[in-house]
Design an enzyme around this catalytic site. Sequence first.
Site, PDB file in Angstrom:
ATOM      1  N   GLU A  33       9.588   0.204  -5.636  1.00 43.18           N
ATOM      2  CA  GLU A  33       8.426  -0.616  -5.995  1.00 43.18           C
ATOM      3  C   GLU A  33       7.690   0.010  -7.178  1.00 43.18           C
ATOM      4  O   GLU A  33       7.390   1.207  -7.165  1.00 43.18           O
ATOM      5  CB  GLU A  33       7.524  -0.679  -4.747  1.00 43.18           C
ATOM      6  CG  GLU A  33       6.397  -1.666  -4.815  1.00 43.18           C
ATOM      7  CD  GLU A  33       5.595  -1.675  -3.493  1.00 43.18           C
ATOM      8  OE1 GLU A  33       6.135  -1.295  -2.431  1.00 43.18           O
ATOM      9  OE2 GLU A  33       4.412  -2.043  -3.555  1.00 43.18           O
ATOM     10  N   LYS A  63       0.128  -9.603  -2.979  1.00 40.87           N
ATOM     11  CA  LYS A  63      -1.134  -9.123  -2.411  1.00 40.87           C
ATOM     12  C   LYS A  63      -2.210 -10.135  -2.765  1.00 40.87           C
ATOM     13  O   LYS A  63      -2.374 -10.490  -3.939  1.00 40.87           O
ATOM     14  CB  LYS A  63      -1.507  -7.757  -2.997  1.00 40.87           C
ATOM     15  CG  LYS A  63      -0.676  -6.610  -2.457  1.00 40.87           C
ATOM     16  CD  LYS A  63      -1.128  -5.298  -3.042  1.00 40.87           C
ATOM     17  CE  LYS A  63      -0.297  -4.145  -2.464  1.00 40.87           C
ATOM     18  NZ  LYS A  63      -0.484  -2.914  -3.248  1.00 40.87           N
ATOM     19  N   ASP A 100       4.797  -4.906  -7.894  1.00 43.27           N
ATOM     20  CA  ASP A 100       3.529  -5.039  -7.172  1.00 43.27           C
ATOM     21  C   ASP A 100       2.439  -5.211  -8.242  1.00 43.27           C
ATOM     22  O   ASP A 100       2.109  -6.335  -8.643  1.00 43.27           O
ATOM     23  CB  ASP A 100       3.317  -3.780  -6.302  1.00 43.27           C
ATOM     24  CG  ASP A 100       1.968  -3.709  -5.605  1.00 43.27           C
ATOM     25  OD1 ASP A 100       1.114  -4.580  -5.854  1.00 43.27           O
ATOM     26  OD2 ASP A 100       1.735  -2.781  -4.807  1.00 43.27           O
ATOM     27  N   LYS A 110       5.893   6.483  -0.089  1.00 41.48           N
ATOM     28  CA  LYS A 110       5.225   6.648  -1.378  1.00 41.48           C
ATOM     29  C   LYS A 110       5.941   7.791  -2.085  1.00 41.48           C
ATOM     30  O   LYS A 110       6.296   8.808  -1.439  1.00 41.48           O
ATOM     31  CB  LYS A 110       3.748   7.004  -1.158  1.00 41.48           C
ATOM     32  CG  LYS A 110       2.943   5.819  -0.638  1.00 41.48           C
ATOM     33  CD  LYS A 110       2.807   4.751  -1.718  1.00 41.48           C
ATOM     34  CE  LYS A 110       1.840   3.667  -1.302  1.00 41.48           C
ATOM     35  NZ  LYS A 110       1.739   2.616  -2.322  1.00 41.48           N
ATOM     36  N   LYS A 158       8.554   2.528   4.240  1.00 48.14           N
ATOM     37  CA  LYS A 158       8.362   2.648   2.786  1.00 48.14           C
ATOM     38  C   LYS A 158       7.724   3.999   2.518  1.00 48.14           C
ATOM     39  O   LYS A 158       6.715   4.347   3.126  1.00 48.14           O
ATOM     40  CB  LYS A 158       7.467   1.497   2.308  1.00 48.14           C
ATOM     41  CG  LYS A 158       6.794   1.694   0.965  1.00 48.14           C
ATOM     42  CD  LYS A 158       6.085   0.415   0.525  1.00 48.14           C
ATOM     43  CE  LYS A 158       4.737   0.703  -0.129  1.00 48.14           C
ATOM     44  NZ  LYS A 158       4.033  -0.543  -0.491  1.00 48.14           N
ATOM     45  N   ASP A 179       7.843   3.482  -3.073  1.00 53.29           N
ATOM     46  CA  ASP A 179       6.807   2.885  -3.937  1.00 53.29           C
ATOM     47  C   ASP A 179       6.224   3.986  -4.813  1.00 53.29           C
ATOM     48  O   ASP A 179       5.617   4.939  -4.322  1.00 53.29           O
ATOM     49  CB  ASP A 179       5.707   2.261  -3.064  1.00 53.29           C
ATOM     50  CG  ASP A 179       4.641   1.536  -3.888  1.00 53.29           C
ATOM     51  OD1 ASP A 179       4.726   1.533  -5.131  1.00 53.29           O
ATOM     52  OD2 ASP A 179       3.712   0.968  -3.264  1.00 53.29           O
ATOM     53  N   GLY A 216      -0.222  -4.464   1.313  1.00 50.82           N
ATOM     54  CA  GLY A 216      -1.499  -4.111   1.943  1.00 50.82           C
ATOM     55  C   GLY A 216      -2.314  -3.219   1.030  1.00 50.82           C
ATOM     56  O   GLY A 216      -1.769  -2.618   0.086  1.00 50.82           O
ATOM     57  N   SER A 223       3.874   1.688   5.329  1.00 50.21           N
ATOM     58  CA  SER A 223       3.838   2.404   4.060  1.00 50.21           C
ATOM     59  C   SER A 223       3.348   3.812   4.373  1.00 50.21           C
ATOM     60  O   SER A 223       2.241   3.975   4.882  1.00 50.21           O
ATOM     61  CB  SER A 223       2.870   1.680   3.125  1.00 50.21           C
ATOM     62  OG  SER A 223       2.666   2.436   1.955  1.00 50.21           O
TER      63      SER A 223
HETATM   64  O1  OSB Z   1       0.907   0.062  -3.709  1.00 50.00           O
HETATM   65  O2  OSB Z   1       1.209  -0.919  -1.867  1.00 50.00           O
HETATM   66  C1  OSB Z   1       0.524  -0.164  -2.567  1.00 50.00           C
HETATM   67  C2  OSB Z   1      -2.340   1.295  -0.494  1.00 50.00           C
HETATM   68  C3  OSB Z   1      -3.327   1.378  -1.447  1.00 50.00           C
HETATM   69  C4  OSB Z   1      -3.040   1.005  -2.732  1.00 50.00           C
HETATM   70  C5  OSB Z   1      -1.775   0.532  -3.070  1.00 50.00           C
HETATM   71  C6  OSB Z   1      -0.789   0.417  -2.119  1.00 50.00           C
HETATM   72  C7  OSB Z   1      -1.066   0.854  -0.806  1.00 50.00           C
HETATM   73  C8  OSB Z   1      -0.092   0.853   0.274  1.00 50.00           C
HETATM   74  C9  OSB Z   1      -0.626   0.782   1.666  1.00 50.00           C
HETATM   75  O3  OSB Z   1       1.084   1.017   0.099  1.00 50.00           O
HETATM   76  C10 OSB Z   1      -0.299  -0.481   2.340  1.00 50.00           C
HETATM   77  C11 OSB Z   1      -1.089  -0.675   3.610  1.00 50.00           C
HETATM   78  O4  OSB Z   1      -2.199  -1.222   3.582  1.00 50.00           O
HETATM   79  O5  OSB Z   1      -0.563  -0.293   4.650  1.00 50.00           O
HETATM   80 MG    MG Z   2       2.743  -0.939  -4.087  1.00 51.81          MG
END
Ligand code: OSB
Ligand code: MG
Length: 373
Positions: free
Chosen positions: A213, A262, A238, A163, A161, A188, A290, A135
Amino acid sequence: MKIDAIYLRELEMQLVHPFETSFGVTSKRRILLVEVHSEGLIGWGECTAAEHPHFSEECFATAWYMLEHELAPMLMANEPDNGGECPKILSRVRGNRMAKAALENAIWDLEAQREGVSLSSLLGGTQDAIPCGVSLGIQKSIPELMKIIETELAAGYRRIKLKCKPGWDVEVFSKVRHQWPGIMLSCDANSAYRMRDFKHLATFDNFDLLMIEQPLWHDDYFFHSMLQKQIKTSICLDESIRNRRDALAAIEIESCRIINIKLGRVGGFSEAIRVHNITMERGIPVWCGGMLEAGIGRAHNIALASLPNFTLPGDVSASKRYWKEDIIEPEVTVTKGGEIAVPKAPGRGFAVRTDLVEKLTLRKATIQSTVTV
Ligand code: OSB
Ligand code: MG
């Protein structure tokens, strides 16, 4: 099981790189660890609540409070025999799923050690290795992002992925797709879009994304269902999936075609397994999300992701992407083929580096049984 004591720890850990999402930047994590001592064994849990309540309603401070004053005393008074009994014991407390998960997962961690089986097999895991993705947070510039993608693809990761948010979306996807036409790519939004953006979101269809996402509100699946009818790209939920019922409702009204599970968000291993099972029954693939976890949370994610319906690469990646030094041994590593091997040893399969944990601990609380024998 007789619980002798439960300890809560607050650790401060610096991320190797700041992580930016549509809701903010994280540079340092306050990690809440739960340590359950029982019959000579120690079960560990990690709370995924963040410093601020921006991803969900919970944050570090609320989780600490709930664990110290409500959940840990409740669990101690009721002596669960195994992890699966925890949700019922803790059910009088509404919500606070990340706090509950930290505690429940510590009991599963303990149970696997007691039974002499791997955490993965205790949960019903069937896969020896899990496929990994990364991510990637919002960057200062597109060229910087391109460099990071190059590094992660070279490291073997199988899905990228991105953001995204308004202003950091189609232009980015277009450049990335142009450079890497064949990679598995997704995005995401962490709830950054609204109904006025539906037409804009439909243009994401031009980039052959595996999924988008959580584009809309964090607590919605009705309007996601409206959106899914108007775009070709699969929606993955999510934030809005808190339990099996949410997953079922979202599947029934076609709010999404993929779900991210999660552990913290759904309240622990028991509910994660229930979400997993209903998605498998309905033919909806899942992957493990994560929350910038340290080693204990990461180890638990690996065990969860070994269940059979985790068929898509998840966000569980190598320790070194986040930490200079992780609190487990060995650290989580990813093969050149983009996989993490699922440990077969009894318990979580990663030892806790207690000296390092002690060194990083800023605060500790002890919850001892009030029942005298
Ligand atoms: O939306 O998946 C998410 C990190 C913090 C809060 C929300 C998210 C995330 C990530 C990171 O996308 C995922 C990771 O731990 O690598
Ligand atoms: Mg997410």
